[in-house]
Design a protein around this motif. Structure first.
Motif, PDB file in Angstrom:
ATOM      1  N   GLY A 167      66.197  18.907 -24.303  1.00 16.56           N
ATOM      2  CA  GLY A 167      67.105  19.094 -25.436  1.00 16.56           C
ATOM      3  C   GLY A 167      68.167  18.020 -25.589  1.00 16.56           C
ATOM      4  O   GLY A 167      68.968  18.077 -26.523  1.00 16.56           O
ATOM      5  N   ALA A 168      68.187  17.041 -24.680  1.00 18.65           N
ATOM      6  CA  ALA A 168      69.146  15.943 -24.814  1.00 18.65           C
ATOM      7  C   ALA A 168      68.627  14.939 -25.845  1.00 18.65           C
ATOM      8  O   ALA A 168      67.440  14.936 -26.186  1.00 18.65           O
ATOM      9  N   GLU A 169      69.513  14.090 -26.338  1.00 20.29           N
ATOM     10  CA  GLU A 169      69.134  13.076 -27.324  1.00 20.29           C
ATOM     11  C   GLU A 169      69.587  11.704 -26.822  1.00 20.29           C
ATOM     12  O   GLU A 169      70.580  11.142 -27.283  1.00 20.29           O
ATOM     13  N   PRO A 170      68.850  11.145 -25.853  1.00 16.58           N
ATOM     14  CA  PRO A 170      69.289   9.894 -25.235  1.00 16.58           C
ATOM     15  C   PRO A 170      69.174   8.697 -26.167  1.00 16.58           C
ATOM     16  O   PRO A 170      68.336   8.661 -27.073  1.00 16.58           O
ATOM     17  N   VAL A 171      70.020   7.713 -25.904  1.00 13.46           N
ATOM     18  CA  VAL A 171      69.942   6.394 -26.524  1.00 13.46           C
ATOM     19  C   VAL A 171      69.406   5.443 -25.452  1.00 13.46           C
ATOM     20  O   VAL A 171      69.900   5.436 -24.324  1.00 13.46           O
ATOM     21  N   LEU A 172      68.393   4.667 -25.809  1.00 17.30           N
ATOM     22  CA  LEU A 172      67.800   3.726 -24.858  1.00 17.30           C
ATOM     23  C   LEU A 172      68.279   2.315 -25.166  1.00 17.30           C
ATOM     24  O   LEU A 172      68.126   1.831 -26.296  1.00 17.30           O
ATOM     25  N   CYS A 173      68.878   1.655 -24.175  1.00 18.58           N
ATOM     26  CA  CYS A 173      69.313   0.267 -24.302  1.00 18.58           C
ATOM     27  C   CYS A 173      68.331  -0.646 -23.567  1.00 18.58           C
ATOM     28  O   CYS A 173      68.090  -0.451 -22.372  1.00 18.58           O
ATOM     29  N   LEU A 174      67.787  -1.633 -24.271  1.00 18.24           N
ATOM     30  CA  LEU A 174      66.871  -2.616 -23.692  1.00 18.24           C
ATOM     31  C   LEU A 174      67.519  -3.984 -23.804  1.00 18.24           C
ATOM     32  O   LEU A 174      67.666  -4.517 -24.906  1.00 18.24           O
ATOM     33  N   ASP A 175      67.913  -4.542 -22.684  1.00 17.30           N
ATOM     34  CA  ASP A 175      68.571  -5.849 -22.700  1.00 17.30           C
ATOM     35  C   ASP A 175      67.557  -6.932 -22.360  1.00 17.30           C
ATOM     36  O   ASP A 175      67.071  -7.019 -21.231  1.00 17.30           O
ATOM     37  N   ASP A 176      67.223  -7.739 -23.367  1.00 17.34           N
ATOM     38  CA  ASP A 176      66.298  -8.870 -23.225  1.00 17.34           C
ATOM     39  C   ASP A 176      65.016  -8.470 -22.486  1.00 17.34           C
ATOM     40  O   ASP A 176      64.720  -8.984 -21.401  1.00 17.34           O
ATOM     41  N   PRO A 177      64.228  -7.550 -23.055  1.00 18.99           N
ATOM     42  CA  PRO A 177      63.022  -7.100 -22.365  1.00 18.99           C
ATOM     43  C   PRO A 177      61.993  -8.187 -22.149  1.00 18.99           C
ATOM     44  O   PRO A 177      61.105  -8.043 -21.297  1.00 18.99           O
ATOM     45  N   GLY A 178      62.090  -9.287 -22.902  1.00 15.81           N
ATOM     46  CA  GLY A 178      61.135 -10.374 -22.708  1.00 15.81           C
ATOM     47  C   GLY A 178      61.460 -11.281 -21.550  1.00 15.81           C
ATOM     48  O   GLY A 178      60.682 -12.192 -21.229  1.00 15.81           O
ATOM     49  N   ALA A 179      62.597 -11.068 -20.870  1.00 17.47           N
ATOM     50  CA  ALA A 179      63.022 -11.984 -19.812  1.00 17.47           C
ATOM     51  C   ALA A 179      62.073 -11.990 -18.616  1.00 17.47           C
ATOM     52  O   ALA A 179      61.822 -13.026 -18.018  1.00 17.47           O
ATOM     53  N   GLU A 180      61.549 -10.805 -18.248  1.00 20.85           N
ATOM     54  CA  GLU A 180      60.719 -10.722 -17.049  1.00 20.85           C
ATOM     55  C   GLU A 180      59.376 -10.037 -17.276  1.00 20.85           C
ATOM     56  O   GLU A 180      58.589  -9.911 -16.348  1.00 20.85           O
ATOM     57  N   LEU A 181      59.100  -9.590 -18.491  1.00 15.69           N
ATOM     58  CA  LEU A 181      57.885  -8.833 -18.749  1.00 15.69           C
ATOM     59  C   LEU A 181      56.889  -9.666 -19.539  1.00 15.69           C
ATOM     60  O   LEU A 181      57.248 -10.314 -20.522  1.00 15.69           O
ATOM     61  N   ASP A 182      55.619  -9.646 -19.095  1.00 19.59           N
ATOM     62  CA  ASP A 182      54.602 -10.365 -19.852  1.00 19.59           C
ATOM     63  C   ASP A 182      54.289  -9.601 -21.134  1.00 19.59           C
ATOM     64  O   ASP A 182      54.652  -8.438 -21.307  1.00 19.59           O
ATOM     65  N   SER A 183      53.601 -10.269 -22.058  1.00 22.52           N
ATOM     66  CA  SER A 183      53.380  -9.695 -23.383  1.00 22.52           C
ATOM     67  C   SER A 183      52.550  -8.420 -23.324  1.00 22.52           C
ATOM     68  O   SER A 183      52.791  -7.478 -24.097  1.00 22.52           O
ATOM     69  N   ARG A 184      51.567  -8.351 -22.399  1.00 20.97           N
ATOM     70  CA  ARG A 184      50.733  -7.151 -22.311  1.00 20.97           C
ATOM     71  C   ARG A 184      51.570  -5.948 -21.915  1.00 20.97           C
ATOM     72  O   ARG A 184      51.468  -4.882 -22.534  1.00 20.97           O
ATOM     73  N   PHE A 185      52.408  -6.119 -20.898  1.00 23.10           N
ATOM     74  CA  PHE A 185      53.222  -4.984 -20.470  1.00 23.10           C
ATOM     75  C   PHE A 185      54.290  -4.649 -21.496  1.00 23.10           C
ATOM     76  O   PHE A 185      54.622  -3.482 -21.700  1.00 23.10           O
ATOM     77  N   GLN A 186      54.810  -5.675 -22.175  1.00 22.90           N
ATOM     78  CA  GLN A 186      55.775  -5.410 -23.244  1.00 22.90           C
ATOM     79  C   GLN A 186      55.189  -4.482 -24.299  1.00 22.90           C
ATOM     80  O   GLN A 186      55.836  -3.539 -24.756  1.00 22.90           O
ATOM     81  N   ARG A 187      53.930  -4.746 -24.684  1.00 20.91           N
ATOM     82  CA  ARG A 187      53.302  -3.914 -25.700  1.00 20.91           C
ATOM     83  C   ARG A 187      53.138  -2.476 -25.198  1.00 20.91           C
ATOM     84  O   ARG A 187      53.362  -1.517 -25.936  1.00 20.91           O
ATOM     85  N   SER A 188      52.731  -2.323 -23.939  1.00 19.36           N
ATOM     86  CA  SER A 188      52.585  -0.981 -23.372  1.00 19.36           C
ATOM     87  C   SER A 188      53.928  -0.269 -23.339  1.00 19.36           C
ATOM     88  O   SER A 188      54.030   0.925 -23.651  1.00 19.36           O
ATOM     89  N   MET A 189      54.978  -1.009 -22.947  1.00 21.90           N
ATOM     90  CA  MET A 189      56.313  -0.417 -22.882  1.00 21.90           C
ATOM     91  C   MET A 189      56.775   0.016 -24.269  1.00 21.90           C
ATOM     92  O   MET A 189      57.279   1.131 -24.453  1.00 21.90           O
ATOM     93  N   TRP A 190      56.600  -0.843 -25.273  1.00 19.25           N
ATOM     94  CA  TRP A 190      57.040  -0.497 -26.620  1.00 19.25           C
ATOM     95  C   TRP A 190      56.257   0.705 -27.164  1.00 19.25           C
ATOM     96  O   TRP A 190      56.806   1.535 -27.896  1.00 19.25           O
ATOM     97  N   GLY A 191      54.976   0.810 -26.788  1.00 17.10           N
ATOM     98  CA  GLY A 191      54.218   1.994 -27.202  1.00 17.10           C
ATOM     99  C   GLY A 191      54.873   3.264 -26.701  1.00 17.10           C
ATOM    100  O   GLY A 191      55.045   4.242 -27.445  1.00 17.10           O
ATOM    101  N   ALA A 192      55.273   3.250 -25.407  1.00 13.78           N
ATOM    102  CA  ALA A 192      55.930   4.420 -24.815  1.00 13.78           C
ATOM    103  C   ALA A 192      57.297   4.658 -25.439  1.00 13.78           C
ATOM    104  O   ALA A 192      57.693   5.803 -25.710  1.00 13.78           O
ATOM    105  N   VAL A 193      58.038   3.584 -25.698  1.00 19.82           N
ATOM    106  CA  VAL A 193      59.383   3.716 -26.276  1.00 19.82           C
ATOM    107  C   VAL A 193      59.313   4.305 -27.683  1.00 19.82           C
ATOM    108  O   VAL A 193      60.058   5.237 -28.031  1.00 19.82           O
ATOM    109  N   LEU A 194      58.426   3.775 -28.509  1.00 21.71           N
ATOM    110  CA  LEU A 194      58.349   4.249 -29.894  1.00 21.71           C
ATOM    111  C   LEU A 194      57.812   5.673 -29.976  1.00 21.71           C
ATOM    112  O   LEU A 194      58.209   6.440 -30.860  1.00 21.71           O
ATOM    113  N   ARG A 195      56.946   6.053 -29.029  1.00 24.33           N
ATOM    114  CA  ARG A 195      56.467   7.433 -29.005  1.00 24.33           C
ATOM    115  C   ARG A 195      57.596   8.409 -28.653  1.00 24.33           C
ATOM    116  O   ARG A 195      57.561   9.574 -29.036  1.00 24.33           O
ATOM    117  N   ALA A 196      58.591   7.920 -27.918  1.00 25.48           N
ATOM    118  CA  ALA A 196      59.715   8.779 -27.528  1.00 25.48           C
ATOM    119  C   ALA A 196      60.583   9.164 -28.714  1.00 25.48           C
ATOM    120  O   ALA A 196      61.348  10.132 -28.648  1.00 25.48           O
TER     121      ALA A 196
END
Length: 361
Positions: free
Chosen positions: A292-321
């Motif tokens: 029942g909480a309504e969190p705000v997710l902060c992503l600071d420069d997600p491209g700094a250490e993540l490759d493009s494949r994992f970035q896409r997987s992460m964004w899929g999970a984030v947008l589904r949230a």
């Protein structure tokens, strides 16, 4: 959800007033432009500290004596106003709905924030204190833990340890502290015990969705053995006096991450460990929303250490949230959003501390 964010005398930024959207809000600009300072201001509101530095005073602009962060936040269709003011002398003033706030928890309850950033500690191999903060965020927001119990427990442990360090504390004094620590500590343990099974199952699903191909599990250690906490505190007094600190209790709780039959910390690469920390925070986000909480997710420069494949997987999970996301990057491409996803985002451009809103082009 943050509807309006005002930042005054925050390091690296001019006077800023931002109207935020309900989905993705993106700040793009060169390194040092001031993008991360926006997220640090949000973190200061939610949990009372920056996620970049332990020295909050360094968030104050060099030519100012104090900073102020104000937000208008909508939670469960109800609108709230909150603010934090921080001075160079270390004074911190909190406001909530036009009155002085009773404590940081008042703001945190209404504005739960989770952060994924290059600066965030590795939860798998890092300090146990970071893992306890992870647990207690979940205990507070997902198991409805009470802030006054956490703070009372910290004070009781501080008093007991101060007495142990003095070398003169008597058994009657220890009796009083032990009783209080046992009652509070077992209450905290109940909230943690409620949160861990919830995140364990969601974590496994997210690890699979991210395509990590790992068999992972989370084990919780409450900080004392199978007996009651009061008995263990009393039975360990001789050891505590010798070491001059309390050796058992919820302040010793920890999580262990297993990869099959092995400790994850011993068999996984640095990159895998980083992605596991991200998976844990995404699982925390999902469990909090289910509670029942309504969190705000902060992503600071997600491209700094993540490759493009994992970035896409992460964004899929984030947008589904389906939560509000505040994200920074040098440019849109580095953030990892697809063109159609950028179309739904609110994009701010940052240059030398000046933030240009979307309507300004």
């Amino acid at each position: 959800m943050i509807e309006l964010l005002n930042l005054h005398h925050v390091r690296g930024l001019g006077e800023t007033s931002l109207h935020l959207g309900p989905s993705v809000n993106l700040w793009v600009g060169e390194n040092g432009a001031g993008k991360t300072s926006v997220l640090e201001g949000v973190a200061l509101l939610s949990y009372g500290r920056s996620f970049v530095t332990s020295k909050n005073k360094s968030l104050i602009a060099s030519d100012a004596s104090e900073l102020t962060v104000f937000a208008r936040v909508r939670q469960h269709q109800q609108l709230h106003r909150m603010a934090v003011q921080l001075t160079r002398g270390g004074e911190r003033r909190l406001r909530f709905d036009g009155a002085a706030a009773r404590g940081q928890a008042t703001l945190s309850r209404v504005l739960p924030v989770l952060t994924i950033a290059p600066h965030i500690a590795d939860l798998v191999t890092g300090n146990p204190g970071d893992r306890r903060r992870f647990m207690d965020w979940g205990a507070f927001h997902c198991a409805r833990g009470e802030a006054n119990v956490f703070s009372a427990l910290r004070r009781a442990l501080l008093q007991r340890n101060t007495g142990l360090r003095s070398g003169t504390i008597t058994d009657p004094h220890l009796d009083a502290w032990d009783q209080q620590i046992a009652e509070l500590g077992e209450e905290v343990d109940v909230w943690r015990e409620s949160f861990i099974p919830q995140i364990r199952s969601v974590f496994k699903d997210i690890v699979e969705a991210l395509g990590l191909g790992l068999e992972l599990d989370i084990r919780y250690f409450r900080g004392w053995g199978s007996g009651d906490l009061l008995g263990e505190l009393q039975g360990g007094r001789a050891r505590d006096r010798k070491l001059r600190s309390t050796q058992v209790g919820p302040h010793r709780a920890d999580l262990e991450f297993r990869c099959g039959n092995d400790k994850a910390s011993e068999v996984l690469s640095r990159g895998q460990l980083k992605t596991l920390t991200i998976a844990l925070i995404l699982a925390q986000l999902e469990v909090a929303r289910a509670a029942g909480a309504e969190p705000v997710l902060c992503l600071d420069d997600p491209g700094a250490e993540l490759d493009s494949r994992f970035q896409r997987s992460m964004w899929g999970a984030v947008l589904r949230a389906n939560c509000q996301v505040l994200v920074t990057g040098i440019d849109v491409e580095r953030v990892g959003l697809l063109p159609e996803e950028v179309g739904d985002a609110k994009v701010f451009h940052v240059k030398q501390g000046v933030i240009r809103s979307p309507k300004e082009g």
